[in-house]
Motif scaffolding. Structure first.
Motif, short mmCIF file in Angstrom:
data_model
loop_
_atom_site.label_atom_id
_atom_site.label_comp_id
_atom_site.label_asym_id
_atom_site.label_seq_id
_atom_site.Cartn_x
_atom_site.Cartn_y
_atom_site.Cartn_z
N ARG A 78 -33.07 -26.64 -51.41
CA ARG A 78 -33.06 -25.14 -51.49
C ARG A 78 -33.80 -24.12 -49.82
O ARG A 78 -33.64 -23.24 -48.97
CB ARG A 78 -33.98 -24.84 -52.51
N GLU A 79 -34.88 -24.80 -49.53
CA GLU A 79 -35.40 -24.48 -48.04
C GLU A 79 -34.64 -24.05 -47.27
O GLU A 79 -34.62 -23.23 -46.56
CB GLU A 79 -36.63 -25.12 -47.40
N GLU A 80 -33.60 -25.28 -46.74
CA GLU A 80 -33.03 -25.02 -46.36
C GLU A 80 -31.49 -23.51 -46.43
O GLU A 80 -31.69 -22.73 -45.26
CB GLU A 80 -31.74 -26.21 -46.13
N ILE A 81 -31.61 -23.48 -47.47
CA ILE A 81 -30.25 -22.85 -47.50
C ILE A 81 -31.31 -21.57 -47.99
O ILE A 81 -30.93 -20.05 -47.30
CB ILE A 81 -29.97 -22.54 -48.90
N ARG A 82 -32.60 -20.99 -48.02
CA ARG A 82 -33.07 -20.03 -47.74
C ARG A 82 -32.99 -19.76 -46.54
O ARG A 82 -33.29 -18.29 -46.22
CB ARG A 82 -34.66 -20.21 -48.02
N LYS A 83 -34.20 -20.45 -45.35
CA LYS A 83 -33.59 -19.91 -44.06
C LYS A 83 -32.48 -19.74 -43.14
O LYS A 83 -32.26 -18.57 -42.70
CB LYS A 83 -33.94 -21.08 -43.01
N LYS A 84 -31.11 -19.98 -43.95
CA LYS A 84 -30.35 -20.06 -43.54
C LYS A 84 -29.29 -18.09 -43.86
O LYS A 84 -28.93 -17.02 -43.32
CB LYS A 84 -28.82 -20.80 -43.79
N GLU A 85 -30.03 -18.43 -44.93
CA GLU A 85 -29.47 -16.76 -45.76
C GLU A 85 -30.73 -16.02 -45.19
O GLU A 85 -30.52 -14.83 -44.84
CB GLU A 85 -30.09 -17.08 -47.14
N SER A 86 -31.66 -15.69 -45.00
CA SER A 86 -32.91 -15.45 -44.17
C SER A 86 -32.48 -15.36 -42.58
O SER A 86 -32.44 -13.98 -42.06
CB SER A 86 -34.10 -15.75 -43.96
N ASP A 87 -32.06 -16.29 -41.72
CA ASP A 87 -31.31 -16.26 -40.51
C ASP A 87 -29.96 -15.11 -40.66
O ASP A 87 -29.85 -13.76 -39.40
CB ASP A 87 -31.35 -17.42 -39.91
N GLY A 88 -29.25 -15.17 -41.33
CA GLY A 88 -28.07 -14.42 -41.33
C GLY A 88 -28.08 -12.92 -42.12
O GLY A 88 -27.98 -11.93 -41.63
N ARG A 89 -28.87 -12.85 -42.86
CA ARG A 89 -29.47 -11.49 -43.42
C ARG A 89 -30.28 -10.43 -42.17
O ARG A 89 -30.34 -9.40 -41.81
CB ARG A 89 -30.32 -11.20 -44.31
N ALA A 90 -31.07 -11.33 -41.09
CA ALA A 90 -32.01 -10.92 -40.02
C ALA A 90 -30.51 -10.32 -38.98
O ALA A 90 -30.64 -9.26 -38.37
CB ALA A 90 -32.37 -12.00 -38.81
#
Length: 107
Positions: A78-90
């Motif tokens: 779940r943390e890995e997915i959140r990080k990818k989503e955050s990076d994608g959003r940035a």
């Protein structure tokens, strides 16, 4: 908590954290002596199952550890997915700003 307590534990704690809690549970006879993550799990157990007996909490943590390897959506995933989503959003915001037109409003 809309799911079972062992699933909630899997989704919110790493396998190592749960093993540490289990070690602490096996060394104590009173749930009042639990500290750190184990104390938090005790409170979640109280809310979900209306009991704080060490034996019952131990069974729940053991069930979570047994299910952990095969469960999709554990804390690390779940943390890995959140990080990818955050990076994608940035990246999206950075690209979007390149194409924005600045409008100055003066009186």
């Amino acid at each position: 908590m809309g799911c079972s307590l062992p699933v909630w534990l899997i989704e919110n704690f790493t396998e190592d954290e749960l093993r540490g809690v289990l070690t602490q549970l096996k060394k104590t006879t009173s749930s009042a002596k639990l500290t750190g993550i184990a104390a938090g799990i005790r409170e979640a157990h109280r809310k979900a199952k209306k009991t704080v007996r060490v034996g019952e909490i131990t069974k729940t943590v053991e069930a979570a550890l047994e299910m952990y390897p095969g469960h999709v959506g554990n804390k690390l995933q779940r943390e890995e997915i959140r990080k990818k989503e955050s990076d994608g959003r940035a990246a999206y915001i950075k690209e979007k700003r390149k194409h924005q037109t600045v409008i100055e409003l003066t009186r």
